[in-house]
Design a protein around this motif. Structure first.
Motif: not given
Ligand SMILES: [Cu+2]
Length: 207
Positions: A72-73, A92-98
């Motif tokens: 997620q970016l 699943f990954a979350n590469s942003e600061t949200l």
């Protein structure tokens, strides 16, 4: 020695003159792509067609143990369309600061099968136990949607937006080509024989 050199010069000059006077050579015809390729129906609901070749003899390679990754970016899932082998983990990954979440619905019965919150830099794996289509959403951000297809066959590919598809490295044999499209009326099944290096299919008609 002197004579030999000037002879070479003459030959080179006449070759130049000759090629300058000739009509341009026709473009060589492009070789067909290696693998099973052709056309499927165009996208529906923002998702391109998926083509799966299911072998008649069930034996196929085991699923990869390394996960298929969806990140997620930029307020989007990357990639937005993902093919996963049955038994292969999805990470699943979350590469942003949200903060995001991942919510999966299994399309055949519209049931919610997975939900998890993802703080920045979180990663988590899940094994999806049914073959078929899964809708992916982040419930925090309604614009974030994605699509996962879990297949029993290793021979599968999404079509391009114009419907063109290519599945490389398909061994010779009998297959059923299954077309999945978000529009149910565009789904279809076609018997296929794969023999040589290139097999062209027209999967645009449904049956
Ligand atoms: Cu989100």
């Amino acid at each position: 020695m002197k004579i030999g050199l000037s002879t070479i010069g003459l030959v080179a000059l006449s070759a130049l003159a000759c090629s300058a006077g000739d009509a341009p050579e026709p473009e060589p015809e492009a070789a067909p792509p290696e693998g099973v390729f052709g056309m499927a129906p165009g996208p529906s609901e923002g998702i391109t067609s998926l083509v799966v070749l299911e072998p008649a003899d069930e034996a196929t390679t085991p699923p990869p143990s390394e996960p298929a990754v969806m990140d997620q970016l930029g307020l989007a899932f990357l990639p937005r369309q993902l093919i996963v082998r049955l038994g292969q983990p999805v990470e699943f990954a979350n590469s942003e600061t949200l903060a995001h979440n991942v919510h999966l619905h299994y399309e055949p019965n519209d049931s919610s099968v997975y939900y998890a919150d993802f703080s920045p830099d979180d990663r988590s794996q899940v094994v999806l136990e049914q073959p078929g289509a899964y809708a992916v959403t982040c419930d925090e951000h309604p614009g974030m949607t994605a699509f996962i297809y879990v297949t029993t066959s290793p021979y599968a590919a999404f079509a391009e937006t114009d419907g063109a598809f290519l599945i490389p490295d398909v061994p010779p044999g009998s297959y059923t080509a299954r077309v999945w499209n978000a529009d149910r009326s565009l789904r279809g099944e076609h018997p296929v024989e794969v023999s040589g290096a290139s097999t062209e299919l027209d999967l645009t008609s449904t049956r």
